[in-house]
Design an enzyme around this catalytic site. Structure first.
Site, PDB file in Angstrom:
ATOM      1  N   LYS A  13      92.972 -89.327 -16.966  1.00  0.00           N
ATOM      2  CA  LYS A  13      92.797 -88.967 -18.381  1.00  0.00           C
ATOM      3  C   LYS A  13      93.937 -88.116 -18.918  1.00  0.00           C
ATOM      4  O   LYS A  13      94.443 -88.360 -19.996  1.00  0.00           O
ATOM      5  CB  LYS A  13      91.512 -88.154 -18.586  1.00  0.00           C
ATOM      6  CG  LYS A  13      90.225 -88.887 -18.387  1.00  0.00           C
ATOM      7  CD  LYS A  13      89.049 -88.020 -18.835  1.00  0.00           C
ATOM      8  CE  LYS A  13      88.876 -86.745 -18.027  1.00  0.00           C
ATOM      9  NZ  LYS A  13      88.474 -86.963 -16.637  1.00  0.00           N
ATOM     10  N   ARG A  88      81.670 -82.853 -22.507  1.00  0.00           N
ATOM     11  CA  ARG A  88      81.236 -83.238 -21.168  1.00  0.00           C
ATOM     12  C   ARG A  88      79.726 -83.145 -21.013  1.00  0.00           C
ATOM     13  O   ARG A  88      79.203 -83.558 -19.978  1.00  0.00           O
ATOM     14  CB  ARG A  88      81.886 -82.304 -20.136  1.00  0.00           C
ATOM     15  CG  ARG A  88      83.178 -82.840 -19.489  1.00  0.00           C
ATOM     16  CD  ARG A  88      83.726 -81.731 -18.624  1.00  0.00           C
ATOM     17  NE  ARG A  88      84.522 -82.140 -17.509  1.00  0.00           N
ATOM     18  CZ  ARG A  88      85.869 -82.091 -17.492  1.00  0.00           C
ATOM     19  NH1 ARG A  88      86.530 -81.725 -18.557  1.00  0.00           N
ATOM     20  NH2 ARG A  88      86.526 -82.423 -16.398  1.00  0.00           N
ATOM     21  N   ARG A 127      97.203 -85.737  -5.821  1.00  0.00           N
ATOM     22  CA  ARG A 127      97.443 -84.669  -6.787  1.00  0.00           C
ATOM     23  C   ARG A 127      97.338 -83.305  -6.119  1.00  0.00           C
ATOM     24  O   ARG A 127      98.093 -82.381  -6.450  1.00  0.00           O
ATOM     25  CB  ARG A 127      96.437 -84.768  -7.948  1.00  0.00           C
ATOM     26  CG  ARG A 127      96.744 -83.786  -9.066  1.00  0.00           C
ATOM     27  CD  ARG A 127      95.876 -84.014 -10.278  1.00  0.00           C
ATOM     28  NE  ARG A 127      94.516 -83.550 -10.076  1.00  0.00           N
ATOM     29  CZ  ARG A 127      93.547 -83.699 -10.957  1.00  0.00           C
ATOM     30  NH1 ARG A 127      93.773 -84.325 -12.098  1.00  0.00           N
ATOM     31  NH2 ARG A 127      92.342 -83.239 -10.721  1.00  0.00           N
ATOM     32  N   ARG A 133      96.341 -78.042  -7.139  1.00  0.00           N
ATOM     33  CA  ARG A 133      95.253 -77.534  -7.970  1.00  0.00           C
ATOM     34  C   ARG A 133      94.126 -77.020  -7.104  1.00  0.00           C
ATOM     35  O   ARG A 133      93.700 -77.668  -6.157  1.00  0.00           O
ATOM     36  CB  ARG A 133      94.725 -78.654  -8.873  1.00  0.00           C
ATOM     37  CG  ARG A 133      95.178 -78.488 -10.305  1.00  0.00           C
ATOM     38  CD  ARG A 133      94.715 -79.631 -11.152  1.00  0.00           C
ATOM     39  NE  ARG A 133      93.267 -79.657 -11.339  1.00  0.00           N
ATOM     40  CZ  ARG A 133      92.679 -80.332 -12.319  1.00  0.00           C
ATOM     41  NH1 ARG A 133      93.400 -81.017 -13.185  1.00  0.00           N
ATOM     42  NH2 ARG A 133      91.376 -80.331 -12.431  1.00  0.00           N
ATOM     43  N   ARG A 144      82.604 -82.372  -8.327  1.00  0.00           N
ATOM     44  CA  ARG A 144      83.006 -82.807  -9.670  1.00  0.00           C
ATOM     45  C   ARG A 144      82.555 -84.228  -9.967  1.00  0.00           C
ATOM     46  O   ARG A 144      82.148 -84.531 -11.083  1.00  0.00           O
ATOM     47  CB  ARG A 144      84.520 -82.679  -9.846  1.00  0.00           C
ATOM     48  CG  ARG A 144      84.896 -81.293 -10.371  1.00  0.00           C
ATOM     49  CD  ARG A 144      86.296 -80.894  -9.995  1.00  0.00           C
ATOM     50  NE  ARG A 144      87.285 -81.716 -10.619  1.00  0.00           N
ATOM     51  CZ  ARG A 144      88.435 -82.052 -10.022  1.00  0.00           C
ATOM     52  NH1 ARG A 144      88.691 -81.647  -8.809  1.00  0.00           N
ATOM     53  NH2 ARG A 144      89.302 -82.779 -10.658  1.00  0.00           N
TER      54      ARG A 144
HETATM   55  P1  AMP Z   1      89.875 -81.125 -16.225  1.00  0.00           P
HETATM   56  O1  AMP Z   1      91.280 -80.664 -16.263  1.00  0.00           O
HETATM   57  O2  AMP Z   1      89.437 -81.827 -17.479  1.00  0.00           O
HETATM   58  O3  AMP Z   1      89.544 -81.920 -14.996  1.00  0.00           O
HETATM   59  O4  AMP Z   1      88.957 -79.811 -16.155  1.00  0.00           O
HETATM   60  C1  AMP Z   1      89.051 -78.925 -15.057  1.00  0.00           C
HETATM   61  C2  AMP Z   1      87.808 -78.033 -14.988  1.00  0.00           C
HETATM   62  O5  AMP Z   1      87.715 -77.245 -16.195  1.00  0.00           O
HETATM   63  C3  AMP Z   1      86.482 -78.771 -14.911  1.00  0.00           C
HETATM   64  O6  AMP Z   1      86.177 -79.171 -13.592  1.00  0.00           O
HETATM   65  C4  AMP Z   1      85.533 -77.711 -15.443  1.00  0.00           C
HETATM   66  O7  AMP Z   1      85.306 -76.702 -14.495  1.00  0.00           O
HETATM   67  C5  AMP Z   1      86.355 -77.085 -16.575  1.00  0.00           C
HETATM   68  N1  AMP Z   1      86.128 -77.818 -17.840  1.00  0.00           N
HETATM   69  C6  AMP Z   1      87.044 -78.559 -18.526  1.00  0.00           C
HETATM   70  N2  AMP Z   1      86.513 -79.092 -19.631  1.00  0.00           N
HETATM   71  C7  AMP Z   1      85.211 -78.678 -19.657  1.00  0.00           C
HETATM   72  C8  AMP Z   1      84.126 -78.911 -20.541  1.00  0.00           C
HETATM   73  N3  AMP Z   1      84.246 -79.703 -21.622  1.00  0.00           N
HETATM   74  N4  AMP Z   1      82.935 -78.312 -20.256  1.00  0.00           N
HETATM   75  C9  AMP Z   1      82.797 -77.527 -19.170  1.00  0.00           C
HETATM   76  N5  AMP Z   1      83.768 -77.281 -18.289  1.00  0.00           N
HETATM   77  C10 AMP Z   1      84.972 -77.852 -18.516  1.00  0.00           C
END
Ligand code: AMP
Length: 188
Positions: A13, A88, A127, A133, A144
């Protein structure tokens, strides 16, 4: 263009969001990036988000909705945006509806990036090596995927019912996938 990009963690994404945003001249807004920036800067929000993120859980709706509302109020998002990683949860969908409604705006499309689990796990392991990360440990990857399946995957049906869903195969090179996305959006 007001767009969302959705898909399981590791579907690519973030990479596609940047390319789509560049293509249409709109900002890509990633809640994950905003949280990571706060963690790096050691802000109170970052301190709270750090542990949750490392475990693979979701930051609270209240906090997340607040940061998105603030971000969408910035000038560069006035005429369009691409949200990556938000909403989400169902309460986040409702919060976004309210934010857009209050501004007289609505979503144009929701891109659903599809990828199978094996491909995803491979991608995330790679990654982890490249970016280091903290939430790319095997346990956090598993959590996740589970949290995504339970909390976020059901949102696709909501956007499908609204006639907004554009489904795109996420397998292939970065350019192949973006070409597919542009073609699907232009057709929609
Ligand atoms: P991402 O980079 O989108 O994979 O997000 C990394 C982490 O940030 C996720 O695993 C969540 O812990 C947190 N996170 C990102 N977006 C959201 C969201 N919309 N709601 C809740 N937690 C989020």
């Amino acid at each position: 263009m007001r767009l969302l990009i959705m898909g399981p963690p590791g579907a690519g994404k973030g990479t596609q969001a940047k390319k789509i945003a560049e293509h249409y001249g709109i900002p890509a807004v990633s809640t994950g990036d905003i949280f990571r920036a706060n963690v790096a800067a050691g802000t109170p929000l970052g301190l709270e988000a750090k542990r949750i993120m490392a475990e693979g859980g979701y930051v609270s709706d209240e906090i997340t909705n607040g940061i998105v509302a603030n971000r969408l109020d910035e000038d560069d998002a006035e005429h369009g945006f691409l949200l990556d990683g938000y909403p989400r949860t169902l309460p986040q969908v409702h919060a976004l509806d309210a934010m857009l409604g209050a501004r007289g705006h609505r979503l144009d499309h929701v891109i659903s990036l599809q990828a199978d689990v094996d491909a995803i796990v491979e991608r995330l392991k790679k990654r982890a090596e490249l970016e280091g990360r903290e939430d790319d440990t095997e346990e956090a990857i598993r959590v996740r995927q589970e949290v995504y399946a339970k909390e976020t995957a059901p949102l696709l049906a909501v956007f499908s019912e609204r006639g907004l869903l554009v489904e795109v195969d996420g397998l292939g090179s970065m350019d192949e996938v973006s070409e597919r996305i542009f073609a699907a959006l232009d057709a929609g």
